[in-house]
Design an enzyme around this catalytic site. Structure first.
Site, mmCIF file in Angstrom:
data_model
loop_
_atom_site.group_PDB
_atom_site.id
_atom_site.type_symbol
_atom_site.label_atom_id
_atom_site.label_comp_id
_atom_site.label_asym_id
_atom_site.label_seq_id
_atom_site.Cartn_x
_atom_site.Cartn_y
_atom_site.Cartn_z
ATOM 1 N N SER A 185 0.793 -1.233 0.000
ATOM 2 C CA SER A 185 0.000 0.000 0.000
ATOM 3 C C SER A 185 0.819 1.273 0.000
ATOM 4 C CB SER A 185 -0.932 -0.006 1.207
ATOM 5 O OG SER A 185 -0.185 -0.101 2.397
ATOM 6 N N HIS A 213 -5.477 -4.340 -0.773
ATOM 7 C CA HIS A 213 -5.441 -3.254 -1.769
ATOM 8 C C HIS A 213 -5.573 -3.770 -3.202
ATOM 9 C CE1 HIS A 213 -4.683 0.362 0.631
ATOM 10 N NE2 HIS A 213 -4.098 -0.465 1.479
ATOM 11 N N LYS A 243 -12.120 -1.574 1.728
ATOM 12 C CA LYS A 243 -11.421 -0.672 0.805
ATOM 13 C C LYS A 243 -12.230 -0.567 -0.491
ATOM 14 C CE LYS A 243 -7.240 -0.781 3.357
ATOM 15 N NZ LYS A 243 -6.334 -1.725 3.969
HETATM 16 C C1 LIG Z 1 -6.122 -2.097 5.361
HETATM 17 C C2 LIG Z 1 -5.412 -3.390 5.430
HETATM 18 C C3 LIG Z 1 -5.812 -4.379 6.336
HETATM 19 C C4 LIG Z 1 -6.884 -4.145 7.349
HETATM 20 O O1 LIG Z 1 -8.135 -4.151 6.780
HETATM 21 P P1 LIG Z 1 -9.381 -3.512 7.566
HETATM 22 O O2 LIG Z 1 -10.536 -4.140 6.928
HETATM 23 O O3 LIG Z 1 -9.302 -2.046 7.373
HETATM 24 O O4 LIG Z 1 -9.228 -3.900 8.998
HETATM 25 C C5 LIG Z 1 -5.158 -5.587 6.299
HETATM 26 N N1 LIG Z 1 -4.147 -5.818 5.425
HETATM 27 C C6 LIG Z 1 -3.732 -4.878 4.560
HETATM 28 C C7 LIG Z 1 -2.619 -5.191 3.622
HETATM 29 C C8 LIG Z 1 -4.345 -3.638 4.530
HETATM 30 O O5 LIG Z 1 -3.932 -2.710 3.677
#
Ligand SMILES: *Cc1c(COP(=O)(O)O)cnc(C)c1O
Length: 396
Positions: A185, A213, A243
């Site tokens: 990310s 992502h 996301k």
């Molecule tokens: C955002 C993210 C998470 C966490 O996800 P949420 O649903 O926001 O708790 C886990 N792993 C990665 C790689 C992320 O970017």
């Protein structure tokens, strides 16, 4: 308050504030769309993970409201008592269809999904090969499992192969897993999954891909594993529903026996209340939209390419992103923070990301274009970047 706690808090908070590392949170005064209101000011929003604009989609809002009318605002219990509503089952069927696997299990967040799933299958007799840039929730999940954590250099396949060989030949471990983000990310680069899968086959490693992502973004929306056609090769396809999918939650998709096991062993599934029905209904609708049409996906990539091209032509260093994630690498931490602050004053919301989230000297303002941005918004943002970049001497 305990005197010890009070002293601990004051000392540590003071230190952070002194070093300029204390993060002040700006509440968003309305929907988290392509334009947001913060401190009464309208800003072009380049910081949300709402890739496809689904967090504010009208059809999904309607689905959530209808589900609330039918089921209420809460699920009422943990999944294993009687918090599994029929729509949770439907959601998991939809996730398996989305990911091309036999089955899937959903969780309340991506973060707790990693905590649950990693520690659900790995234990103190095992080892985990983990990319050094993996997300915090992967790191915490690995720690919780009590397996030996062996970090490998970011996307360095020689290092991974060497460490996989050592770990499997040492005879010290029962099972060995390799775990990676699908899309990283902070830089927007994609994991080398074909090579990872090959190494995993050679040494019989368990493969775990966190595609938080990637889902909705890569593989025509179906994610990074699909992008490489490896649905049958990756053991645990983990993702988030917060996301690109725009709501909240996490999941693992994989073989039926894996999912059956997680349903009896993954602790947040057993001991934390299920995702509320309104959210579940919106997620099902969002997944269906992503599967039915690539229109939003295509718009997202168009916008990503447009923003990248604009910033690159101005002379900014936008790194090596392979996805719409567009870092603008400034370097110095203080300058990066000042840059972001000036963008805010000029009407663009793009957060600075500095050490320790990224290595020292690689401070950046990270831009997340979405399908919901118009070309005019992106033109405005690029013009603002030009103004601030020249003013602060980042570009000529
Ligand atoms: C955002 C993210 C998470 C966490 O996800 P949420 O649903 O926001 O708790 C886990 N792993 C990665 C790689 C992320 O970017």
């Amino acid at each position: 308050m305990s005197k010890k706690l009070d002293a601990f808090l004051n000392e540590n908070l003071g230190e952070l504030k002194e070093q300029g590392l204390y993060n002040e949170i700006d509440p968003v005064e309305g929907p988290n769309g392509p334009v947001i209101k913060v401190r009464g000011k309208d800003l072009i929003n380049l910081s949300s993970n709402n890739y496809l604009g689904l967090a504010t989609n009208e059809e999904l809002k309607k689905l959530a409201k209808d589900a609330i009318d039918k089921y209420g605002v809460g699920a009422g219990a943990v999944r294993t008592i009687n918090g599994t509503l029929d729509i949770h089952v439907k959601l998991e069927e939809k996730l398996a269809e989305f990911k091309g696997t036999e089955a899937a299990i959903s969780f309340q967040s991506g973060f707790n999904c990693n905590m649950a799933a990693i520690s659900g299958v790995m234990d103190k007799n095992d080892a985990i090969l983990s990319d050094q840039l993996n997300h915090a929730s992967i790191i915490d999940g690995c720690r919780l499992s009590r397996a030996k954590i062996i970090a490998f250099k970011h996307s360095d396949m020689d290092d991974l192969r060497q460490k996989a060989k050592e770990a499997t030949e040492s005879g010290l471990y029962n099972k060995v897993m390799v775990i990676t983000d699908g899309v990283f990310s902070m830089d927007g680069d994609i994991a080398k999954l074909p090579e990872i899968v090959e190494i995993a086959k050679e040494f019989d490693l368990i493969t775990y891909v966190d595609d938080a992502h990637g889902s909705g973004v890569t593989g025509k929306g179906k994610g990074t594993v699909k992008h490489f056609g490896l649905e049958k090769e990756v053991d645990l396809q983990m993702g988030t529903l917060s996301k690109a999918v725009g709501v909240v939650g996490g999941y693992v998709a994989g073989k039926q026996n894996l999912i059956d096991w997680l349903k009896v062993r993954a602790r947040p599934f057993l001991f934390s209340t299920a995702v509320p029905p309104g959210d579940v209904a919106a997620i099902i609708g969002a997944l269906q939209m992503i599967m039915d049409s690539t229109e939003l996906h295509d718009k997202l990539w168009d916008n990503g390419d447009y923003l990248k091209k604009g910033l690159k032509e101005l002379g900014f260093n936008i790194g090596e992103s392979e996805t719409p994630i567009t870092p603008c690498i400034i370097g110095d931490e203080k300058l990066t923070q000042q840059f972001s602050k000036r963008l805010f004053e000029e009407g663009v919301y793009a957060k600075s990301i500095v050490f320790p989230t990224v290595p020292k000297g690689t401070g950046r303002v990270r831009n997340m274009p979405t399908a919901a941005h118009t070309k005019e918004m992106l033109d405005d943002a690029i013009a603002t970047y030009e103004k601030v970049g020249k003013e602060l001497g980042v570009i000529n």
